[in-house]
Motif scaffolding. Structure first.
Motif, PDB file in Angstrom:
ATOM      1  N   MET A   1       0.826  -1.206   0.000  1.00  0.00           N
ATOM      2  CA  MET A   1       0.000   0.000   0.000  1.00  0.00           C
ATOM      3  C   MET A   1       0.862   1.258   0.000  1.00  0.00           C
ATOM      4  SD  MET A   1      -2.873   1.177   2.829  1.00  0.00           S
ATOM      5  CE  MET A   1      -1.771   1.333   4.249  1.00  0.00           C
ATOM      6  N   ILE A   2       1.891   1.287   0.837  1.00  0.00           N
ATOM      7  CA  ILE A   2       2.759   2.459   0.944  1.00  0.00           C
ATOM      8  C   ILE A   2       3.522   2.667  -0.365  1.00  0.00           C
ATOM      9  CG2 ILE A   2       4.811   3.368   2.111  1.00  0.00           C
ATOM     10  CD1 ILE A   2       2.240   3.622   3.774  1.00  0.00           C
ATOM     11  N   LYS A   3       3.979   1.576  -0.983  1.00  0.00           N
ATOM     12  CA  LYS A   3       4.703   1.674  -2.252  1.00  0.00           C
ATOM     13  C   LYS A   3       3.779   2.142  -3.382  1.00  0.00           C
ATOM     14  CE  LYS A   3       7.287  -1.840  -3.424  1.00  0.00           C
ATOM     15  NZ  LYS A   3       7.706  -3.251  -3.581  1.00  0.00           N
ATOM     16  N   PHE A   4       2.542   1.691  -3.352  1.00  0.00           N
ATOM     17  CA  PHE A   4       1.582   1.990  -4.417  1.00  0.00           C
ATOM     18  C   PHE A   4       1.079   3.430  -4.357  1.00  0.00           C
ATOM     19  CE2 PHE A   4      -2.913   1.991  -5.884  1.00  0.00           C
ATOM     20  CZ  PHE A   4      -2.702   1.657  -7.220  1.00  0.00           C
ATOM     21  N   ALA A   5       0.962   3.967  -3.161  1.00  0.00           N
ATOM     22  CA  ALA A   5       0.360   5.295  -2.984  1.00  0.00           C
ATOM     23  C   ALA A   5       1.197   6.393  -3.631  1.00  0.00           C
ATOM     24  CB  ALA A   5       0.193   5.592  -1.494  1.00  0.00           C
ATOM     25  N   GLY A   6       0.496   7.437  -4.069  1.00  0.00           N
ATOM     26  CA  GLY A   6       1.207   8.613  -4.550  1.00  0.00           C
ATOM     27  C   GLY A   6       2.113   9.169  -3.478  1.00  0.00           C
ATOM     28  N   THR A   7       1.606   9.191  -2.238  1.00  0.00           N
ATOM     29  CA  THR A   7       2.403   9.576  -1.069  1.00  0.00           C
ATOM     30  C   THR A   7       2.145   8.578   0.047  1.00  0.00           C
ATOM     31  OG1 THR A   7       2.080  11.909  -1.678  1.00  0.00           O
ATOM     32  CG2 THR A   7       3.029  11.448   0.482  1.00  0.00           C
ATOM     33  N   GLY A   8       3.188   7.892   0.461  1.00  0.00           N
ATOM     34  CA  GLY A   8       3.050   6.887   1.508  1.00  0.00           C
ATOM     35  C   GLY A   8       3.793   7.304   2.761  1.00  0.00           C
ATOM     36  N   TYR A   9       3.079   7.373   3.875  1.00  0.00           N
ATOM     37  CA  TYR A   9       3.659   7.797   5.140  1.00  0.00           C
ATOM     38  C   TYR A   9       3.801   6.620   6.102  1.00  0.00           C
ATOM     39  CZ  TYR A   9       2.716  12.638   3.768  1.00  0.00           C
ATOM     40  OH  TYR A   9       2.700  13.843   3.110  1.00  0.00           O
ATOM     41  N   ALA A  10       4.978   6.507   6.699  1.00  0.00           N
ATOM     42  CA  ALA A  10       5.204   5.547   7.778  1.00  0.00           C
ATOM     43  C   ALA A  10       5.107   6.295   9.101  1.00  0.00           C
ATOM     44  CB  ALA A  10       6.584   4.905   7.643  1.00  0.00           C
ATOM     45  N   MET A  11       4.464   5.682  10.070  1.00  0.00           N
ATOM     46  CA  MET A  11       4.351   6.296  11.386  1.00  0.00           C
ATOM     47  C   MET A  11       5.733   6.404  12.045  1.00  0.00           C
ATOM     48  SD  MET A  11       1.116   6.692  11.318  1.00  0.00           S
ATOM     49  CE  MET A  11       0.837   7.323  12.986  1.00  0.00           C
ATOM     50  N   LYS A  12       5.844   7.291  13.017  1.00  0.00           N
ATOM     51  CA  LYS A  12       7.092   7.392  13.782  1.00  0.00           C
ATOM     52  C   LYS A  12       7.402   6.059  14.453  1.00  0.00           C
ATOM     53  CE  LYS A  12       9.358  10.076  17.446  1.00  0.00           C
ATOM     54  NZ  LYS A  12       9.203  11.158  18.437  1.00  0.00           N
ATOM     55  N   ASN A  13       6.374   5.319  14.826  1.00  0.00           N
ATOM     56  CA  ASN A  13       6.535   4.025  15.483  1.00  0.00           C
ATOM     57  C   ASN A  13       6.584   2.859  14.498  1.00  0.00           C
ATOM     58  OD1 ASN A  13       3.589   5.092  15.544  1.00  0.00           O
ATOM     59  ND2 ASN A  13       3.319   2.859  15.564  1.00  0.00           N
ATOM     60  N   ALA A  14       6.773   3.144  13.211  1.00  0.00           N
ATOM     61  CA  ALA A  14       6.695   2.101  12.185  1.00  0.00           C
ATOM     62  C   ALA A  14       7.824   1.084  12.308  1.00  0.00           C
ATOM     63  CB  ALA A  14       6.725   2.725  10.793  1.00  0.00           C
ATOM     64  N   SER A  15       7.541  -0.120  11.830  1.00  0.00           N
ATOM     65  CA  SER A  15       8.537  -1.186  11.771  1.00  0.00           C
ATOM     66  C   SER A  15       9.645  -0.818  10.784  1.00  0.00           C
ATOM     67  CB  SER A  15       7.857  -2.481  11.307  1.00  0.00           C
ATOM     68  OG  SER A  15       8.807  -3.414  10.857  1.00  0.00           O
ATOM     69  N   ALA A  16      10.854  -1.268  11.085  1.00  0.00           N
ATOM     70  CA  ALA A  16      11.993  -1.012  10.191  1.00  0.00           C
ATOM     71  C   ALA A  16      11.778  -1.620   8.812  1.00  0.00           C
ATOM     72  CB  ALA A  16      13.271  -1.565  10.820  1.00  0.00           C
ATOM     73  N   THR A  17      10.939  -2.657   8.711  1.00  0.00           N
ATOM     74  CA  THR A  17      10.692  -3.285   7.411  1.00  0.00           C
ATOM     75  C   THR A  17       9.881  -2.387   6.489  1.00  0.00           C
ATOM     76  OG1 THR A  17       8.675  -4.389   8.207  1.00  0.00           O
ATOM     77  CG2 THR A  17      10.732  -5.602   8.404  1.00  0.00           C
ATOM     78  N   LEU A  18       9.130  -1.451   7.057  1.00  0.00           N
ATOM     79  CA  LEU A  18       8.297  -0.565   6.238  1.00  0.00           C
ATOM     80  C   LEU A  18       9.033   0.689   5.789  1.00  0.00           C
ATOM     81  CD1 LEU A  18       5.438   0.062   5.091  1.00  0.00           C
ATOM     82  CD2 LEU A  18       4.951   1.231   7.237  1.00  0.00           C
ATOM     83  N   LEU A  19       9.941   1.175   6.611  1.00  0.00           N
ATOM     84  CA  LEU A  19      10.556   2.486   6.383  1.00  0.00           C
ATOM     85  C   LEU A  19      11.185   2.675   5.002  1.00  0.00           C
ATOM     86  CD1 LEU A  19      12.161   3.255   9.873  1.00  0.00           C
ATOM     87  CD2 LEU A  19       9.974   4.036   8.946  1.00  0.00           C
ATOM     88  N   PRO A  20      11.896   1.687   4.444  1.00  0.00           N
ATOM     89  CA  PRO A  20      12.520   1.910   3.131  1.00  0.00           C
ATOM     90  C   PRO A  20      11.516   2.166   2.008  1.00  0.00           C
ATOM     91  CG  PRO A  20      13.449  -0.034   4.208  1.00  0.00           C
ATOM     92  CD  PRO A  20      12.234   0.360   4.983  1.00  0.00           C
ATOM     93  N   HIS A  21      10.248   1.817   2.234  1.00  0.00           N
ATOM     94  CA  HIS A  21       9.237   1.927   1.183  1.00  0.00           C
ATOM     95  C   HIS A  21       8.405   3.200   1.297  1.00  0.00           C
ATOM     96  CE1 HIS A  21      10.235  -2.225   0.269  1.00  0.00           C
ATOM     97  NE2 HIS A  21      10.086  -2.492   1.564  1.00  0.00           N
ATOM     98  N   ALA A  22       8.571   3.926   2.391  1.00  0.00           N
ATOM     99  CA  ALA A  22       7.759   5.125   2.631  1.00  0.00           C
ATOM    100  C   ALA A  22       8.406   6.365   2.005  1.00  0.00           C
ATOM    101  CB  ALA A  22       7.574   5.345   4.125  1.00  0.00           C
ATOM    102  N   ASP A  23       7.570   7.284   1.552  1.00  0.00           N
ATOM    103  CA  ASP A  23       8.078   8.574   1.071  1.00  0.00           C
ATOM    104  C   ASP A  23       8.569   9.426   2.230  1.00  0.00           C
ATOM    105  OD1 ASP A  23       7.413   8.480  -1.851  1.00  0.00           O
ATOM    106  OD2 ASP A  23       5.400   8.164  -1.036  1.00  0.00           O
ATOM    107  N   GLN A  24       7.940   9.221   3.379  1.00  0.00           N
ATOM    108  CA  GLN A  24       8.296  10.044   4.541  1.00  0.00           C
ATOM    109  C   GLN A  24       7.879   9.325   5.816  1.00  0.00           C
ATOM    110  OE1 GLN A  24       6.978  14.158   4.226  1.00  0.00           O
ATOM    111  NE2 GLN A  24       6.811  14.338   6.441  1.00  0.00           N
TER     112      GLN A  24
END
Length: 270
Positions: free
Chosen positions: A227-250
């Motif tokens: 979902m984060i990769k697909f979105a025009g803008t994908g946000y990871a929470m401050k508490n997000a897992s390290a596995t998600l962070l590389p795929h988030a825009d911010q």
């Protein structure tokens, strides 16, 4: 940023506070103001319908809701022409039972829109299924599987559940998608092949005649990656897992307990 946006919000670890229940009055108020501007807020969660409908109603939404990590898309309490409900062949459950020792599974459960069946009531936390305690009718029995489930939930004793998810994908010859829940528990979810939050959101964008650039997504975990990769803008929470962070825009400056989703929407859209 004035175009009408489709805003996809994960629930656990993202919109909900860490108790898995609380939504602040601030978040509710911001969501309402965002909708009044013409934007659409859509829940996109791994939770089954029965464990998300109360939150949907508390937020006062009228938009579609995505459950089972994309396996079901519907508008609650409406007969909607664009409803999608995908299913897993129930034969997979029998295969999993046969290989329960191989995958070191404590339990497995067949998940449906309004019900579930679990094969080891004494090995599971009822809270995972949104109930205070298990009842006899929750016991998984072959004769109860008269329809294919939307998803299968598993708990493993293997520490590296993401690697196990990959092994299970191989075992089932990539006929299903296996993903790991966040947090310390060893929960895995099995959904039909090709199903993800991204596939469900692609469906909604097509219905709305919107582009990917119109999609804003918020998440915190492994099952939010597509979902984060697909979105025009994908946000990871401050508490997000390290596995998600590389795929988030911010990565947001705020956690779920600090109402990060609402704070970001206020900055962007209000």
């Amino acid at each position: 940023m004035t175009e009408k946006k489709l805003i996809a919000i994960d629930l656990d670890g993202t919109t909900l506070h860490s108790d898995g229940v609380t939504i602040s009055d601030y978040t509710k108020a911001i969501f309402k103001k965002v909708e009044q501007k013409g934007h659409q807020i859509v829940i996109a969660t791994g939770r089954p319908y029965r464990m998300a409908i109360d939150i949907y109603q508390e937020l006062g939404l009228e938009s579609p809701m995505i459950n089972f990590n994309g396996g079901m898309t519907s508008i609650p309490n409406q007969k909607w022409a664009h409803t999608v409900s995908k299913h897993i062949d129930k034969a997979l459950i029998f295969d999993l039972i046969k290989h329960q020792h191989t995958f070191k599974l404590d339990f497995l459960a067949a998940e449906y829109r309004r019900k579930f069946f679990i094969n080891a009531l004494d090995k599971a936390d009822p809270g995972i299924f949104g109930v205070e305690s298990f009842l006899p009718h929750h016991q998984l029995k072959i004769e109860k599987l008269n329809a294919n489930p939307n998803a299968v939930l598993l708990q493993t004793r293997i520490t590296d559940k993401i690697s196990l998810a990959d092994k299970m994908d191989e075992h089932f010859k990539n006929q299903v998608n296996v993903s790991a829940w966040g947090g310390p528990n060893g929960i895995l979810e099995v959904v039909p092949k090709g199903v993800s939050k991204a596939s469900a959101l692609k469906h909604l964008l097509k219905i709305n005649k919107q582009e990917r650039s119109d999609l804003i997504a918020f998440g915190d975990e492994h099952n939010d990656i597509e979902m984060i990769k697909f979105a025009g803008t994908g946000y990871a929470m401050k508490n997000a897992s390290a596995t998600l962070l590389p795929h988030a825009d911010q990565q947001l400056k705020w956690t779920n307990d600090e109402d990060g989703v609402a704070r970001q929407l206020q900055e962007m859209l209000l």
